[in-house]
Design a protein around this motif. Structure first.
Motif, mmCIF file in Angstrom:
data_model
loop_
_atom_site.group_PDB
_atom_site.id
_atom_site.type_symbol
_atom_site.label_atom_id
_atom_site.label_comp_id
_atom_site.label_asym_id
_atom_site.label_seq_id
_atom_site.Cartn_x
_atom_site.Cartn_y
_atom_site.Cartn_z
ATOM 1 N N GLY A 154 0.798 -1.218 0.000
ATOM 2 C CA GLY A 154 0.000 0.000 0.000
ATOM 3 C C GLY A 154 0.829 1.265 0.000
ATOM 4 N N GLY A 155 2.141 1.133 0.180
ATOM 5 C CA GLY A 155 3.029 2.289 0.185
ATOM 6 C C GLY A 155 3.263 2.821 -1.220
ATOM 7 N N VAL A 156 3.913 3.968 -1.297
ATOM 8 C CA VAL A 156 4.091 4.694 -2.558
ATOM 9 C C VAL A 156 5.558 4.697 -2.976
ATOM 10 N N PHE A 157 5.794 4.556 -4.267
ATOM 11 C CA PHE A 157 7.133 4.648 -4.835
ATOM 12 C C PHE A 157 7.106 5.693 -5.939
ATOM 13 N N VAL A 158 8.000 6.671 -5.851
ATOM 14 C CA VAL A 158 8.098 7.748 -6.827
ATOM 15 C C VAL A 158 9.448 7.647 -7.521
ATOM 16 N N LEU A 159 9.459 7.652 -8.841
ATOM 17 C CA LEU A 159 10.711 7.573 -9.579
ATOM 18 C C LEU A 159 10.668 8.511 -10.768
ATOM 19 N N SER A 160 11.839 8.929 -11.204
ATOM 20 C CA SER A 160 11.943 9.674 -12.456
ATOM 21 C C SER A 160 12.818 8.875 -13.405
ATOM 22 N N GLU A 161 12.419 8.866 -14.661
ATOM 23 C CA GLU A 161 13.095 8.060 -15.680
ATOM 24 C C GLU A 161 12.848 8.674 -17.047
ATOM 25 N N ASN A 162 13.578 8.172 -18.042
ATOM 26 C CA ASN A 162 13.339 8.526 -19.443
ATOM 27 C C ASN A 162 12.578 7.359 -20.069
ATOM 28 N N PHE A 163 11.263 7.408 -19.987
ATOM 29 C CA PHE A 163 10.414 6.295 -20.408
ATOM 30 C C PHE A 163 10.250 6.339 -21.927
ATOM 31 N N LEU A 164 11.134 5.648 -22.627
ATOM 32 C CA LEU A 164 11.165 5.768 -24.079
ATOM 33 C C LEU A 164 9.993 5.076 -24.764
ATOM 34 N N HIS A 165 9.548 5.682 -25.845
ATOM 35 C CA HIS A 165 8.631 5.038 -26.779
ATOM 36 C C HIS A 165 9.421 4.537 -27.987
ATOM 37 N N ARG A 166 10.717 4.566 -27.889
ATOM 38 C CA ARG A 166 11.649 4.150 -28.934
ATOM 39 C C ARG A 166 12.520 3.021 -28.390
ATOM 40 N N PRO A 167 13.339 2.385 -29.226
ATOM 41 C CA PRO A 167 14.258 1.364 -28.712
ATOM 42 C C PRO A 167 15.212 1.952 -27.669
ATOM 43 N N GLU A 168 15.700 1.094 -26.801
ATOM 44 C CA GLU A 168 16.584 1.546 -25.731
ATOM 45 C C GLU A 168 17.838 2.223 -26.289
ATOM 46 N N GLN A 169 18.398 3.111 -25.477
ATOM 47 C CA GLN A 169 19.617 3.839 -25.821
ATOM 48 C C GLN A 169 20.655 3.556 -24.742
ATOM 49 N N ARG A 170 21.831 3.128 -25.151
ATOM 50 C CA ARG A 170 22.867 2.747 -24.196
ATOM 51 C C ARG A 170 24.134 3.573 -24.381
ATOM 52 N N SER A 171 24.714 3.967 -23.252
ATOM 53 C CA SER A 171 26.044 4.565 -23.241
ATOM 54 C C SER A 171 26.783 3.995 -22.037
ATOM 55 N N ASP A 172 28.013 4.426 -21.821
ATOM 56 C CA ASP A 172 28.811 3.852 -20.735
ATOM 57 C C ASP A 172 28.188 4.087 -19.365
ATOM 58 N N GLN A 174 24.848 5.489 -18.795
ATOM 59 C CA GLN A 174 23.399 5.659 -18.749
ATOM 60 C C GLN A 174 22.729 4.741 -19.761
ATOM 61 N N VAL A 175 21.588 4.192 -19.359
ATOM 62 C CA VAL A 175 20.751 3.410 -20.261
ATOM 63 C C VAL A 175 19.330 3.941 -20.153
ATOM 64 N N ASN A 176 18.754 4.308 -21.288
ATOM 65 C CA ASN A 176 17.366 4.740 -21.338
ATOM 66 C C ASN A 176 16.530 3.581 -21.873
ATOM 67 N N HIS A 177 15.631 3.079 -21.022
ATOM 68 C CA HIS A 177 14.823 1.914 -21.379
ATOM 69 C C HIS A 177 13.464 2.331 -21.932
ATOM 70 N N PRO A 178 12.857 1.470 -22.750
ATOM 71 C CA PRO A 178 11.490 1.713 -23.201
ATOM 72 C C PRO A 178 10.505 1.629 -22.030
ATOM 73 N N LEU A 179 9.412 2.366 -22.149
ATOM 74 C CA LEU A 179 8.372 2.372 -21.127
ATOM 75 C C LEU A 179 7.868 0.966 -20.792
ATOM 76 N N PRO A 180 7.553 0.107 -21.770
ATOM 77 C CA PRO A 180 7.048 -1.232 -21.413
ATOM 78 C C PRO A 180 8.054 -2.041 -20.593
ATOM 79 N N TRP A 181 9.334 -1.903 -20.896
ATOM 80 C CA TRP A 181 10.359 -2.642 -20.149
ATOM 81 C C TRP A 181 10.363 -2.205 -18.683
#
Length: 263
Positions: A154-172, A174-181
């Motif tokens: 019942g508790g709350v979790f708050v997060l910020s992310e780059n919820f992509l609608h595109r394929p994931e983006q990777r660098s050394d 940072q990784v930006n994942h798609p929203l469904p993932w």
């Protein structure tokens, strides 16, 4: 993908040399611009948390990846009386303990915290601007499971992310994942998504935008923030527009805030 130890050392050195908004934010845009950017982040965060109607005076709050303590300050401003912060780096934890002597700060790896976090002991948890820096997918999911175990049902979790609608983006670093993932990983950790709202729109890298626009806008931002003076002016000019955009848009091409509930 960088080894975990190398990533930890990177953040240790970065925060020891620059323990400011630029150290934890978009460093290439300079400290002055980041200060304006974080004003927008703070307003959006406080607005969304306030809308939940939480009794923060009686709640136990866990902030994961506390960095400079920016979101610890936001929790305090919202009335939280008990905040436990954590960070991967000693550079951050030792300074956080000095800056917030009445709060508790733990040095831990949220993907493998051991017994540092008591199960179901927190009413609210936050992980702001840090999950996309976990570049190993297995460790990312493990981090969410650790947070899921720490938050009470019942508790709350708050997060910020780059919820992509595109394929994931990777660098050394940072990784930006798609929203469904990300949504699937949250579900595996025991969370249901309540809502997702823009946190920034123009004042950050356009990671989920058309590649041409992303490159053009990114180049312009870097050009106008070459000095602290021009960076301050650019931030001041964009600030009122950004405040408006995060309120009226339903989605953003950059960082968004998501609110979840522990099942």
């Amino acid at each position: 993908m960088k080894p975990h130890a190398e990533l930890r050392d990177f953040w240790e050195q970065r925060l020891r040399s620059d323990w400011t908004e630029s150290g934890v934010g978009y460093k290439a845009l300079g400290r002055a611009f980041n200060t304006w950017m974080y004003r927008v982040r703070a307003e959006g965060f406080r607005r969304e948390i306030a809308s939940l109607g939480l009794d923060l005076a009686k709640a136990r709050v866990l902030d994961v990846g506390s960095g400079t303590g920016f979101y610890v300050r936001q929790w305090r401003a919202l009335g939280a009386e008990s905040v436990t912060g954590s960070d991967l780096t000693e550079a951050a934890v030792e300074r956080l303990r000095a800056r917030f002597p009445h709060d508790t700060f733990l040095r831990l790896d949220i993907a493998d915290p051991g017994d540092a976090l008591e199960e179901s002991s927190y009413d609210v948890a936050s992980a702001m601007d840090m999950l996309f820096h976990i570049t190993d997918d297995t460790r990312y999911r493990a981090a969410l499971r650790s947070i899921g175990r720490a938050v009470r049902p019942g508790g709350v979790f708050v997060l910020s992310e780059n919820f992509l609608h595109r394929p994931e983006q990777r660098s050394d670093y940072q990784v930006n994942h798609p929203l469904p993932w990300i949504t699937e990983a949250l579900g595996e950790a025991g969370f249901e998504v309540l809502r997702r709202v823009p946190m920034l729109v123009l004042m950050n890298a356009q990671v989920d935008a058309n590649p041409v626009w992303r490159k053009l806008w990114g180049g312009l931002l870097r050009a106008v923030t070459l000095t602290e003076v021009t960076g301050w002016l650019a931030g001041a000019l964009l600030y009122p527009l950004e405040r408006r955009l995060v309120r009226v848009l339903r989605e953003s091409p950059t960082t968004e805030l998501m609110i979840c509930r522990r099942r």
